[in-house]
Design a protein around this motif. Structure first.
Motif, PDB file in Angstrom:
ATOM      1  N   VAL A  63       0.844  -1.196   0.000  1.00 41.50           N
ATOM      2  CA  VAL A  63       0.000   0.000   0.000  1.00 41.50           C
ATOM      3  C   VAL A  63       0.878   1.245   0.000  1.00 41.50           C
ATOM      4  O   VAL A  63       1.781   1.382   0.839  1.00 41.50           O
ATOM      5  N   VAL A  64       0.622   2.141  -0.950  1.00 41.80           N
ATOM      6  CA  VAL A  64       1.292   3.443  -0.992  1.00 41.80           C
ATOM      7  C   VAL A  64       0.376   4.451  -0.310  1.00 41.80           C
ATOM      8  O   VAL A  64      -0.770   4.650  -0.726  1.00 41.80           O
ATOM      9  N   LEU A  65       0.870   5.079   0.741  1.00 43.24           N
ATOM     10  CA  LEU A  65       0.058   6.003   1.521  1.00 43.24           C
ATOM     11  C   LEU A  65      -0.106   7.337   0.808  1.00 43.24           C
ATOM     12  O   LEU A  65       0.808   7.795   0.113  1.00 43.24           O
ATOM     13  N   ARG A  87       7.215  -1.667   7.003  1.00 44.88           N
ATOM     14  CA  ARG A  87       7.100  -0.283   6.542  1.00 44.88           C
ATOM     15  C   ARG A  87       8.097  -0.017   5.416  1.00 44.88           C
ATOM     16  O   ARG A  87       9.182  -0.588   5.386  1.00 44.88           O
ATOM     17  N   GLY A  88       7.713   0.910   4.518  1.00 41.82           N
ATOM     18  CA  GLY A  88       8.603   1.343   3.450  1.00 41.82           C
ATOM     19  C   GLY A  88       8.715   2.846   3.439  1.00 41.82           C
ATOM     20  O   GLY A  88       8.174   3.540   4.312  1.00 41.82           O
ATOM     21  N   ALA A  89       9.414   3.377   2.425  1.00 41.41           N
ATOM     22  CA  ALA A  89       9.614   4.816   2.353  1.00 41.41           C
ATOM     23  C   ALA A  89       8.317   5.561   2.067  1.00 41.41           C
ATOM     24  O   ALA A  89       8.147   6.714   2.479  1.00 41.41           O
ATOM     25  N   ASP A  90       7.392   4.935   1.334  1.00 36.11           N
ATOM     26  CA  ASP A  90       6.154   5.606   0.960  1.00 36.11           C
ATOM     27  C   ASP A  90       4.897   4.865   1.403  1.00 36.11           C
ATOM     28  O   ASP A  90       3.789   5.211   0.993  1.00 36.11           O
ATOM     29  N   PHE A 123      -5.370   5.141  -1.640  1.00 33.99           N
ATOM     30  CA  PHE A 123      -4.312   4.252  -1.171  1.00 33.99           C
ATOM     31  C   PHE A 123      -3.965   3.284  -2.309  1.00 33.99           C
ATOM     32  O   PHE A 123      -4.560   2.203  -2.434  1.00 33.99           O
ATOM     33  N   ARG A 124      -3.034   3.684  -3.158  1.00 27.41           N
ATOM     34  CA  ARG A 124      -2.652   2.827  -4.287  1.00 27.41           C
ATOM     35  C   ARG A 124      -2.070   1.506  -3.774  1.00 27.41           C
ATOM     36  O   ARG A 124      -1.230   1.504  -2.875  1.00 27.41           O
ATOM     37  N   THR A 125      -2.540   0.410  -4.359  1.00 29.22           N
ATOM     38  CA  THR A 125      -2.213  -0.916  -3.822  1.00 29.22           C
ATOM     39  C   THR A 125      -1.759  -1.861  -4.931  1.00 29.22           C
ATOM     40  O   THR A 125      -2.375  -1.912  -6.001  1.00 29.22           O
ATOM     41  N   LEU A 126      -0.680  -2.579  -4.649  1.00 29.31           N
ATOM     42  CA  LEU A 126      -0.177  -3.621  -5.551  1.00 29.31           C
ATOM     43  C   LEU A 126      -0.462  -4.971  -4.892  1.00 29.31           C
ATOM     44  O   LEU A 126       0.061  -5.267  -3.813  1.00 29.31           O
ATOM     45  N   GLU A 127      -1.274  -5.765  -5.548  1.00 32.19           N
ATOM     46  CA  GLU A 127      -1.692  -7.059  -5.021  1.00 32.19           C
ATOM     47  C   GLU A 127      -0.954  -8.168  -5.766  1.00 32.19           C
ATOM     48  O   GLU A 127      -1.120  -8.323  -6.974  1.00 32.19           O
ATOM     49  N   THR A 128      -0.128  -8.934  -5.041  1.00 29.41           N
ATOM     50  CA  THR A 128       0.709  -9.959  -5.669  1.00 29.41           C
ATOM     51  C   THR A 128       0.199 -11.355  -5.321  1.00 29.41           C
ATOM     52  O   THR A 128      -0.143 -11.633  -4.161  1.00 29.41           O
ATOM     53  N   TYR A 129       0.179 -12.235  -6.341  1.00 33.17           N
ATOM     54  CA  TYR A 129      -0.295 -13.607  -6.166  1.00 33.17           C
ATOM     55  C   TYR A 129       0.894 -14.572  -6.088  1.00 33.17           C
ATOM     56  O   TYR A 129       2.032 -14.210  -6.435  1.00 33.17           O
ATOM     57  N   ASP A 149     -10.526   1.797 -14.664  1.00 29.90           N
ATOM     58  CA  ASP A 149     -10.486   0.337 -14.752  1.00 29.90           C
ATOM     59  C   ASP A 149      -9.811  -0.304 -13.544  1.00 29.90           C
ATOM     60  O   ASP A 149     -10.197  -1.389 -13.101  1.00 29.90           O
ATOM     61  N   ASN A 150      -8.789   0.349 -13.031  1.00 31.66           N
ATOM     62  CA  ASN A 150      -8.041  -0.194 -11.889  1.00 31.66           C
ATOM     63  C   ASN A 150      -7.982   0.849 -10.770  1.00 31.66           C
ATOM     64  O   ASN A 150      -6.929   1.422 -10.478  1.00 31.66           O
ATOM     65  N   PRO A 151      -9.124   1.102 -10.125  1.00 37.92           N
ATOM     66  CA  PRO A 151      -9.168   2.190  -9.145  1.00 37.92           C
ATOM     67  C   PRO A 151      -8.384   1.889  -7.879  1.00 37.92           C
ATOM     68  O   PRO A 151      -8.380   0.769  -7.378  1.00 37.92           O
ATOM     69  N   ALA A 152      -7.712   2.910  -7.376  1.00 33.24           N
ATOM     70  CA  ALA A 152      -7.043   2.785  -6.080  1.00 33.24           C
ATOM     71  C   ALA A 152      -8.089   2.827  -4.977  1.00 33.24           C
ATOM     72  O   ALA A 152      -9.098   3.532  -5.107  1.00 33.24           O
ATOM     73  N   PRO A 153      -7.901   2.081  -3.909  1.00 29.46           N
ATOM     74  CA  PRO A 153      -8.834   2.166  -2.783  1.00 29.46           C
ATOM     75  C   PRO A 153      -8.982   3.610  -2.316  1.00 29.46           C
ATOM     76  O   PRO A 153      -8.005   4.347  -2.219  1.00 29.46           O
ATOM     77  N   LEU A 154     -10.207   4.005  -2.021  1.00 24.90           N
ATOM     78  CA  LEU A 154     -10.501   5.408  -1.722  1.00 24.90           C
ATOM     79  C   LEU A 154     -11.412   5.505  -0.504  1.00 24.90           C
ATOM     80  O   LEU A 154     -12.357   4.743  -0.359  1.00 24.90           O
TER      81      LEU A 154
END
Length: 237
Positions: A63-65, A87-90, A123-129, A149-154
């Protein structure tokens, strides 16, 4: 035969309609907050990632905050069993062993404070399988526009108390006519003239400025009397 064909066609169309209604909607990652006001403190965010793969389970969610939320102020509340929080930088990542195929991922984090003055947080999110496939839910949803088409969680929030107070105190003040401006005018700018100026009363000189009026009035009275008497005097010639 024709009636039978018509009933068959109607049955096929009805079956297709049922299948269309039963078909699952496109998978999304969604987020909700337990407090719906900008600037709120100690807010719990609940994320829900819908599984869309038929061959692999969800392995991680990154999740990118949004701007205004420091990753250092985010803590994990709940995640799938065996998943860890990093936690990450962003932003942050929750992940671990891949979930079962078709199982949705749900996790919760606590935010120390939501940004002031922002009512739409993405909250832009990358979902990995487990098979390496990545679903990118990163497109920002704009107010009044169709969902991408690929909305970020809002999450949408109500304005915070600071924003309301600022809007109230920012109303321009109108000074009464003739009121003097406080402080000197800036260099190069002439001070404004009041809309209404009251005339100052004239100084009292004790009536000394009216003496010539009385002299003139007396002279006119004398002259008028003389003319009157001259007209009444009989003509002796």
């Amino acid at each position: 035969m024709r009636n039978g064909f018509r009933w068959s066609a109607a049955g096929v169309l009805a079956g297709l309609g049922v299948l269309a209604l039963a078909a699952p909607a496109a998978a999304h990652v969604e987020v909700s907050a337990d407090k719906d006001r900008a600037g709120a403190s100690d807010v719990t965010l609940t994320f829900h990632g819908e599984a869309e793969s038929t061959s692999a389970g969800i392995k991680s969610e990154r999740v990118v905050l949004p701007e205004g939320i420091d990753p250092a102020t985010v803590t994990l509340v709940k995640a799938p069993a065996g998943w860890t929080f990093t936690r990450g930088a962003d932003g942050f990542t929750v992940g671990g062993k891949a979930l079962k195929v078709g199982a949705d991922a749900e996790w919760k984090v606590k935010i120390a404070k939501l940004p002031d003055g922002q009512t739409r947080l993405s909250f832009r999110t990358l979902e990995t399988y487990g098979d390496g496939k990545v679903s990118r839910w990163i497109e920002i949803q704009r107010a009044g526009e169709d969902e991408p088409d690929n909305p970020a969680p809002l999450i949408t929030l109500k304005p915070g108390p600071k924003a309301t107070a600022t809007a109230t105190t920012a109303q321009p003040t109108v000074s009464a006519p003739g009121a003097a401006a406080s402080g000197p005018a800036p260099a190069g700018v002439a001070p404004s003239t009041p809309a209404t100026v009251q005339a100052e009363p004239a100084a009292d000189d004790g009536g000394s400025s009216l003496w010539w009026v009385w002299v003139l009035a007396g002279a006119l009275i004398v002259a008028g009397g003389a003319v009157f008497l001259a007209r009444r005097r009989p003509n002796r010639s």
